[in-house]
Design a protein around this motif. Structure first.
Motif, short mmCIF file in Angstrom:
data_model
loop_
_atom_site.label_atom_id
_atom_site.label_comp_id
_atom_site.label_asym_id
_atom_site.label_seq_id
_atom_site.Cartn_x
_atom_site.Cartn_y
_atom_site.Cartn_z
N GLN A 99 0.83 -1.21 0.00
CA GLN A 99 0.00 0.00 0.00
C GLN A 99 0.86 1.26 0.00
O GLN A 99 0.48 2.27 -0.58
CB GLN A 99 -0.92 -0.02 1.22
N GLY A 100 2.03 1.19 0.65
CA GLY A 100 2.94 2.33 0.60
C GLY A 100 3.43 2.59 -0.81
O GLY A 100 3.45 3.74 -1.28
N GLU A 101 3.82 1.53 -1.51
CA GLU A 101 4.28 1.70 -2.89
C GLU A 101 3.14 2.15 -3.79
O GLU A 101 3.35 2.96 -4.70
CB GLU A 101 4.91 0.40 -3.39
N LEU A 103 0.65 4.02 -2.87
CA LEU A 103 0.45 5.44 -2.58
C LEU A 103 1.45 6.28 -3.37
O LEU A 103 1.10 7.30 -3.97
CB LEU A 103 0.61 5.70 -1.08
N TRP A 104 2.72 5.86 -3.37
CA TRP A 104 3.74 6.60 -4.14
C TRP A 104 3.40 6.61 -5.62
O TRP A 104 3.43 7.65 -6.27
CB TRP A 104 5.11 5.98 -3.90
N ARG A 105 3.06 5.46 -6.17
CA ARG A 105 2.76 5.39 -7.60
C ARG A 105 1.53 6.23 -7.95
O ARG A 105 1.48 6.86 -9.01
CB ARG A 105 2.56 3.93 -8.03
N THR A 106 0.54 6.22 -7.08
CA THR A 106 -0.65 7.03 -7.32
C THR A 106 -0.30 8.51 -7.33
O THR A 106 -0.79 9.28 -8.18
CB THR A 106 -1.72 6.75 -6.24
N ALA A 107 0.55 8.93 -6.39
CA ALA A 107 0.95 10.34 -6.33
C ALA A 107 1.74 10.74 -7.57
O ALA A 107 1.55 11.83 -8.12
CB ALA A 107 1.78 10.59 -5.07
N VAL A 108 2.63 9.87 -8.02
CA VAL A 108 3.41 10.15 -9.23
C VAL A 108 2.48 10.23 -10.44
O VAL A 108 2.58 11.15 -11.26
CB VAL A 108 4.49 9.08 -9.44
N HIS A 109 1.58 9.28 -10.55
CA HIS A 109 0.63 9.28 -11.67
C HIS A 109 -0.20 10.56 -11.67
O HIS A 109 -0.40 11.20 -12.71
CB HIS A 109 -0.27 8.06 -11.58
N ARG A 110 -0.68 10.93 -10.51
CA ARG A 110 -1.50 12.13 -10.41
C ARG A 110 -0.72 13.37 -10.81
O ARG A 110 -1.22 14.25 -11.50
CB ARG A 110 -2.04 12.30 -8.98
N ALA A 111 0.54 13.45 -10.39
CA ALA A 111 1.36 14.63 -10.67
C ALA A 111 1.66 14.78 -12.16
O ALA A 111 1.95 15.89 -12.61
CB ALA A 111 2.66 14.56 -9.88
N GLN A 112 1.58 13.69 -12.91
CA GLN A 112 2.02 13.71 -14.29
C GLN A 112 0.87 13.59 -15.29
O GLN A 112 1.11 13.49 -16.50
CB GLN A 112 3.04 12.59 -14.53
N HIS A 113 -0.37 13.62 -14.81
CA HIS A 113 -1.53 13.49 -15.69
C HIS A 113 -2.60 14.50 -15.30
O HIS A 113 -2.68 14.91 -14.13
CB HIS A 113 -2.10 12.08 -15.62
N TYR A 163 9.32 4.14 3.83
CA TYR A 163 10.23 3.89 2.72
C TYR A 163 9.47 3.63 1.42
O TYR A 163 9.84 4.14 0.35
CB TYR A 163 11.15 2.71 3.04
N ALA A 164 8.40 2.84 1.52
CA ALA A 164 7.64 2.49 0.32
C ALA A 164 6.91 3.70 -0.26
O ALA A 164 6.88 3.88 -1.49
CB ALA A 164 6.65 1.37 0.65
N SER A 165 6.34 4.54 0.60
CA SER A 165 5.54 5.66 0.12
C SER A 165 6.39 6.87 -0.25
O SER A 165 5.85 7.89 -0.69
CB SER A 165 4.51 6.05 1.18
N ARG A 166 7.69 6.77 -0.10
CA ARG A 166 8.61 7.85 -0.50
C ARG A 166 9.39 7.52 -1.78
O ARG A 166 10.25 8.27 -2.20
CB ARG A 166 9.59 8.15 0.64
N GLY A 167 9.09 6.37 -2.36
CA GLY A 167 9.77 5.97 -3.58
C GLY A 167 11.08 5.25 -3.35
O GLY A 167 11.75 4.86 -4.32
N ILE A 168 11.47 5.05 -2.09
CA ILE A 168 12.78 4.47 -1.81
C ILE A 168 12.84 3.01 -2.21
O ILE A 168 13.85 2.56 -2.78
CB ILE A 168 13.12 4.65 -0.31
N THR A 169 11.78 2.24 -1.96
CA THR A 169 11.82 0.81 -2.27
C THR A 169 11.55 0.52 -3.74
O THR A 169 11.73 -0.61 -4.19
CB THR A 169 10.78 0.06 -1.42
N SER A 170 11.12 1.52 -4.49
CA SER A 170 10.79 1.28 -5.90
C SER A 170 11.67 2.08 -6.85
O SER A 170 11.32 2.24 -8.03
CB SER A 170 9.31 1.62 -6.15
N THR A 171 12.80 2.57 -6.36
CA THR A 171 13.70 3.36 -7.22
C THR A 171 14.56 2.39 -8.02
O THR A 171 15.66 2.02 -7.60
CB THR A 171 14.58 4.29 -6.37
N ARG A 172 14.06 1.96 -9.15
CA ARG A 172 14.77 1.00 -10.01
C ARG A 172 14.84 1.56 -11.43
O ARG A 172 13.82 1.88 -12.03
CB ARG A 172 14.05 -0.35 -9.99
#
Length: 430
Positions: A99-101, A103-113, A163-172
């Protein structure tokens, strides 16, 4: 223990489908009101979490309005319902990270659309992510599951959410691209104005996952957003986020730029990063102080060994040529030091002198300077040739006449101009 797919509750699958629809931009079916049966609302949150109910002059909660107008209230509600239904520690651990990841992805998607809705806040508004994360952390803190969760275990679950909701665990990064890592910060000084956002965090959301082609080369950008809390820095969150992108390997970055909100009307490229904390006029988001003053600066207890001063290695002269209208850029070399053999701090406009103690780096004596120092220290330890440094973006301000509403045309135009300028500065580095 690994949770077997067959034991995964159906409610989690439903939740995953709901989140997928959010991420894809499809309409979300609004769920029933949040179930609060497993939450002990008598458990007091942190200072940061206690601001969730704060309004202006006794009015309704500003964070609640921001959550509603960004759509993150639904994600917070979903998280609470799913957490209440967790059958085991292992299931809860998986859920919280997922859910943390999300949340991060949702925020990124929202910011870019583009966003829709009569009173929806603009896409680039970073405040919804911040208050959603704070709400979810409080939910974990108040959660009373059917099984025992110890204090240390609960703290680790909140850390996983962070960590998950800040993009740290998904920075690939993808293979076969040049790799750029950019960071930002949460809103801060919220006791002065609960409405505040942070344009460096908004900038990070607009950049995460983007691909730019500059001079025939393809660059991929990944981003993270750091908290304005000394405790997280003392627990090495910055190193956890950045160190994997130094020192070779498939996730090795080609440029790392930290960023924060700085001064009014100017983009500052900070040249000299100081080792110590000295800000005593402002606390962090939990109203904790770093422990130092300009006359007696201190080093974080977790700071790795390193020199008193570190110099940035971004191509700053070129970056300073970016068009950042209506703002301006500056390559900032000014520091506050305690010269060798002396006890009083002295301003040095052209950088530190030999043997001095760092009172304030070019970026000050707060966490902005510290994230810059920790970043460039990792560079020196693992990859001295890496371009790395810090950008202070201009202060994001409301219209002077607006003292009560959570947004206004001036505020929104300022944020867009800051993001546009930050993108232009970064492009000049490539």
């Amino acid at each position: 223990m690994r949770l077997r797919p067959s034991s995964f509750p159906r409610s989690l699958l439903v939740g995953a489908l709901a989140l997928t629809s959010v991420l894809s931009g499809a309409p979300v079916v609004h769920a029933a009101p949040v179930v609060t049966g497993c939450l002990d609302t008598g458990v007091t949150g942190t200072v940061e979490e206690q601001r969730l109910g704060r309004g202006i002059a006794g009015g309704p909660s500003v964070p609640a309005e921001i959550l509603r107008r960004t759509g993150f209230d639904k994600q917070v509600e979903l998280f609470g319902r799913l957490l209440c239904r967790m059958p085991s520690r292992e299931a809860a651990k998986l859920l919280i990270r997922a859910q943390g990841e999300a949340l991060w992805r949702t925020a990124v998607h929202r910011a870019q659309h583009p966003v829709s809705g009569a009173d929806a806040l603009p896409a680039t508004d970073d405040r919804g992510l911040y208050w959603a994360r704070i709400s979810m952390a409080l939910t974990v803190r108040q959660w009373q599951p059917r099984f025992t969760v110890g204090t240390a275990e609960r703290a680790e679950l909140i850390r996983s959410l962070e960590y998950a909701s800040r993009g740290i665990t998904s920075t690939r990064f993808s293979p076969d691209v040049r790799k750029i890592l950019v960071t930002g910060f949460d809103p801060f000084t919220l006791d002065a104005d609960i409405r505040i956002g942070n344009p460096s965090g908004a900038n990070a959301l607009t950049l995460d996952g983007q691909r730019w082609t500059v001079n025939g080369k393809t660059y991929e950008i990944q981003a993270v957003v750091f908290p304005v809390r000394y405790t997280d820095f003392d627990q090495n969150m910055v190193e956890d986020a950045l160190a994997p992108h130094y020192g070779g390997g498939p996730q090795h970055a080609d440029l790392v730029m930290t960023a924060s909100q700085g001064r009014v009307g100017i983009f500052d490229l900070e040249v000299f990063n100081g080792r110590r904390r000295s800000t005593s006029s402002i606390g962090d988001n939990n109203n904790l102080w770093g422990g130092g003053t300009t006359a007696a600066p201190v080093v974080s207890p977790s700071m790795p060994a390193g020199p008193e001063w570190i110099t940035a290695s971004l191509p700053m002269a070129r970056m300073a040529q970016a068009d950042v209208t209506p703002f301006r850029t500056r390559v900032n070399t000014s520091v506050l030091e305690i010269p060798a053999g002396q006890t009083a701090p002295v301003r040095q406009p052209l950088g530190p002198t030999e043997g001095s103690i760092a009172s304030e780096g070019a970026g000050g004596g707060y966490l902005s300077n510290e994230v810059a120092y920790r970043n460039t220290l990792q560079r020196d330890l693992k990859d001295p040739s890496m371009p790395a440094g810090h950008l202070h973006v201009p202060v994001l301000s409301f219209d002077a006449a607006n003292k009560t509403t959570i947004t206004d045309p001036t505020y929104e135009a300022n944020r867009e101009a800051i993001i546009r300028g930050a993108h232009a500065v970064l492009r000049q580095a490539l």
